[in-house]
Design a protein around this motif. Structure first.
Motif, PDB file in Angstrom:
ATOM      1  N   PHE A  88       0.796  -1.219   0.000  1.00  0.00           N
ATOM      2  CA  PHE A  88       0.000   0.000   0.000  1.00  0.00           C
ATOM      3  C   PHE A  88       0.832   1.273   0.000  1.00  0.00           C
ATOM      4  O   PHE A  88       0.281   2.359  -0.010  1.00  0.00           O
ATOM      5  N   ILE A  89       2.165   1.165   0.011  1.00  0.00           N
ATOM      6  CA  ILE A  89       2.987   2.365   0.115  1.00  0.00           C
ATOM      7  C   ILE A  89       2.837   3.217  -1.139  1.00  0.00           C
ATOM      8  O   ILE A  89       2.794   2.704  -2.259  1.00  0.00           O
ATOM      9  N   ALA A  90       2.715   4.524  -0.934  1.00  0.00           N
ATOM     10  CA  ALA A  90       2.582   5.430  -2.078  1.00  0.00           C
ATOM     11  C   ALA A  90       3.942   5.657  -2.720  1.00  0.00           C
ATOM     12  O   ALA A  90       4.978   5.514  -2.091  1.00  0.00           O
TER      13      ALA A  90
ATOM     14  N   ASP B 125       3.874  18.679 -12.186  1.00  0.00           N
ATOM     15  CA  ASP B 125       3.260  19.933 -11.762  1.00  0.00           C
ATOM     16  C   ASP B 125       2.634  19.767 -10.383  1.00  0.00           C
ATOM     17  O   ASP B 125       1.457  19.441 -10.245  1.00  0.00           O
ATOM     18  N   HIS B 126       3.447  19.929  -9.349  1.00  0.00           N
ATOM     19  CA  HIS B 126       2.954  19.838  -7.970  1.00  0.00           C
ATOM     20  C   HIS B 126       3.789  20.779  -7.102  1.00  0.00           C
ATOM     21  O   HIS B 126       4.873  21.241  -7.514  1.00  0.00           O
ATOM     22  N   PRO B 127       3.368  21.079  -5.887  1.00  0.00           N
ATOM     23  CA  PRO B 127       4.050  22.086  -5.069  1.00  0.00           C
ATOM     24  C   PRO B 127       5.473  21.726  -4.662  1.00  0.00           C
ATOM     25  O   PRO B 127       6.226  22.602  -4.230  1.00  0.00           O
ATOM     26  N   LEU B 128       5.848  20.440  -4.778  1.00  0.00           N
ATOM     27  CA  LEU B 128       7.185  20.024  -4.361  1.00  0.00           C
ATOM     28  C   LEU B 128       8.103  19.719  -5.546  1.00  0.00           C
ATOM     29  O   LEU B 128       9.158  19.125  -5.380  1.00  0.00           O
ATOM     30  N   ALA B 129       7.690  20.155  -6.734  1.00  0.00           N
ATOM     31  CA  ALA B 129       8.425  19.810  -7.954  1.00  0.00           C
ATOM     32  C   ALA B 129       9.874  20.281  -7.920  1.00  0.00           C
ATOM     33  O   ALA B 129      10.763  19.616  -8.445  1.00  0.00           O
ATOM     34  N   ASP B 130      10.146  21.423  -7.316  1.00  0.00           N
ATOM     35  CA  ASP B 130      11.522  21.926  -7.233  1.00  0.00           C
ATOM     36  C   ASP B 130      12.242  21.388  -6.009  1.00  0.00           C
ATOM     37  O   ASP B 130      13.466  21.196  -6.030  1.00  0.00           O
ATOM     38  N   LEU B 131      11.501  21.131  -4.943  1.00  0.00           N
ATOM     39  CA  LEU B 131      12.127  20.720  -3.686  1.00  0.00           C
ATOM     40  C   LEU B 131      12.677  19.298  -3.742  1.00  0.00           C
ATOM     41  O   LEU B 131      13.796  19.053  -3.270  1.00  0.00           O
ATOM     42  N   LEU B 132      11.941  18.353  -4.310  1.00  0.00           N
ATOM     43  CA  LEU B 132      12.354  16.951  -4.263  1.00  0.00           C
ATOM     44  C   LEU B 132      13.686  16.716  -4.981  1.00  0.00           C
ATOM     45  O   LEU B 132      14.582  16.077  -4.400  1.00  0.00           O
TER      46      LEU B 132
ATOM     47  N   ARG C  24       4.390  22.789   9.050  1.00  0.00           N
ATOM     48  CA  ARG C  24       3.095  22.129   9.033  1.00  0.00           C
ATOM     49  C   ARG C  24       2.556  22.034   7.602  1.00  0.00           C
ATOM     50  O   ARG C  24       2.052  20.990   7.188  1.00  0.00           O
ATOM     51  N   ASN C  25       2.677  23.128   6.855  1.00  0.00           N
ATOM     52  CA  ASN C  25       2.204  23.116   5.474  1.00  0.00           C
ATOM     53  C   ASN C  25       3.028  22.141   4.625  1.00  0.00           C
ATOM     54  O   ASN C  25       2.494  21.439   3.762  1.00  0.00           O
ATOM     55  N   LEU C  26       4.346  22.084   4.899  1.00  0.00           N
ATOM     56  CA  LEU C  26       5.201  21.148   4.170  1.00  0.00           C
ATOM     57  C   LEU C  26       4.739  19.714   4.405  1.00  0.00           C
ATOM     58  O   LEU C  26       4.671  18.911   3.469  1.00  0.00           O
ATOM     59  N   GLY C  27       4.403  19.411   5.650  1.00  0.00           N
ATOM     60  CA  GLY C  27       3.929  18.071   5.967  1.00  0.00           C
ATOM     61  C   GLY C  27       2.660  17.729   5.207  1.00  0.00           C
ATOM     62  O   GLY C  27       2.506  16.617   4.700  1.00  0.00           O
TER      63      GLY C  27
ATOM     64  N   SER D  37       0.109  14.859   0.572  1.00  0.00           N
ATOM     65  CA  SER D  37      -0.712  14.946  -0.625  1.00  0.00           C
ATOM     66  C   SER D  37       0.023  14.449  -1.862  1.00  0.00           C
ATOM     67  O   SER D  37      -0.545  13.741  -2.700  1.00  0.00           O
ATOM     68  N   VAL D  38       1.315  14.809  -1.973  1.00  0.00           N
ATOM     69  CA  VAL D  38       2.067  14.516  -3.195  1.00  0.00           C
ATOM     70  C   VAL D  38       2.714  13.130  -3.164  1.00  0.00           C
ATOM     71  O   VAL D  38       2.692  12.404  -4.164  1.00  0.00           O
ATOM     72  N   THR D  39       3.304  12.742  -2.029  1.00  0.00           N
ATOM     73  CA  THR D  39       4.060  11.485  -1.964  1.00  0.00           C
ATOM     74  C   THR D  39       3.371  10.406  -1.147  1.00  0.00           C
ATOM     75  O   THR D  39       3.768   9.243  -1.202  1.00  0.00           O
ATOM     76  N   GLY D  40       2.371  10.778  -0.347  1.00  0.00           N
ATOM     77  CA  GLY D  40       1.693   9.800   0.483  1.00  0.00           C
ATOM     78  C   GLY D  40       2.424   9.463   1.762  1.00  0.00           C
ATOM     79  O   GLY D  40       2.050   8.528   2.481  1.00  0.00           O
TER      80      GLY D  40
END
Length: 331
Positions: free
Chosen positions: A196-198, A206-213, A238-241, A246-249
């Motif tokens: 079940f791991i995401a 196109d997601h909010p962490l596209a540059d960070l990851l 908190r928002n990062l969490g 949302s993006v990676t599960g």
């Protein structure tokens, strides 16, 4: 050349059948030497997922194969065909490595190959497998289980993971990765990973962490914290969490650990660096910390993981050398 025999019968799941054919049927570009010899073995013409399939051989041919693949089939409420069960048992007794994909585990269980062994199948059917075969240690959470000569996988994508695992054992990580690239799938997911791991790396860009990851992956050797990631992303912790969920599960720290383990796997497979050096290169700090996290995540210590793939690559190299010498002697 290793002979891979796919056991086919009416009602087989066509996806799992296709996985076996895609992985073992064609060598990836650039791979030299003989590839697998793929056989279709069945009692006669069969229907699989609306497709008609004509086997090359009867089920008795399974007994002379190096590896037998047993795909799943749709009706798990019915008992597996007796001729198939007997043929799979005979193949294992003859020394074949037997691997089931998805609900093919029911065939292996009926043949007695899973008694006293840990095994898995598609999560939706693990309860039925455990109830019907109480001597089997059913693990509902993992992608696949390797018991040496008997292997089982969960459903769908996990079937691909197990087939790539077999190639990796036979031919080494470089060849297995080449197969994965051809099929456009991840090169390696450890069998002990949860069904079940995401995905730790989102498919969409196109997601909010596209540059960070990507930024974080380039700095895995550094002691990154949640605060470091939040500051880089210009977000609160908190928002990062929330964004990571949302993006990676998963959480930022768990995502980082997954990436560190994957980097450690790459280094163990492709370099002779010491465990301490790999621990430093992956941000684990010490070899003790790397061993603890690696063993818990992958299921084996890093030293064992390295030896496994070094043996496979050594065997592949010896085979290639033998082939070159044979070709030279015939020239």
């Amino acid at each position: 050349m290793r002979t891979v025999a796919v056991a086919v019968t009416d009602g087989m799941l066509h996806f799992e059948l296709a996985v076996a054919f895609e992985v073992f049927g064609t060598a990836p570009a650039g791979v030299t030497g003989p590839w697998y010899r793929l056989l279709r073995c069945g009692p006669g013409p069969v229907e699989a997922g609306g497709f008609r399939l004509e086997p090359d051989h009867g089920l008795d041919r399974l007994a002379s194969a190096d590896t037998v693949i047993v795909p799943g089939w749709a009706d798990v409420d019915a008992e597996p065909p007796r001729d198939l069960v007997d043929a799979v048992r005979a193949a294992h007794q003859a020394g074949a490595r037997v691997a089931s994909l998805c609900t093919g585990a029911f065939v292996l269980a009926a043949a007695g190959l899973l008694d006293g062994r840990r095994a898995t199948t598609h999560w939706a059917h693990t309860g039925v497998l455990a109830e019907r075969h109480p001597r089997v240690e059913v693990d509902p959470d993992v992608l696949y289980v390797d018991n040496g000569t008997v292997l089982t996988s969960a459903g769908k994508a996990a079937a691909m993971d197990l087939c790539l695992h077999l190639v990796r054992l036979d031919r080494g990580s470089v060849v297995a990765n080449a197969v994965a690239r051809r099929l456009v799938v991840p090169p390696h997911r450890a069998g002990g990973q949860s069904q079940f791991i995401a995905s730790p790396m989102p498919a969409q860009e196109d997601h909010p962490l596209a540059d960070l990851l990507p930024w974080a992956i380039e700095r895995l050797d550094q002691p990154l914290t949640v605060e470091d990631l939040a500051r880089r992303a210009s977000m609160s912790s908190r928002n990062l969490g929330r964004q990571f969920r949302s993006v990676t599960g998963t959480t930022p720290l768990q995502w980082l650990l997954t990436q560190r383990i994957r980097r450690a796997q790459e280094l163990l497979e492709t370099t002779g660096e010491s465990i301490e050096a790999i621990a430093a290169a992956t941000g684990m700090g010490t070899g003790t910390t790397l061993r603890r996290h690696f063993n818990r995540t992958v299921g084996v210590p890093p030293d064992t993981y390295r030896r496994t793939f070094r043996r496979a690559e050594s065997a592949a190299g010896e085979t290639a050398l033998t082939e070159r010498r044979a070709a030279a002697s015939q020239a």
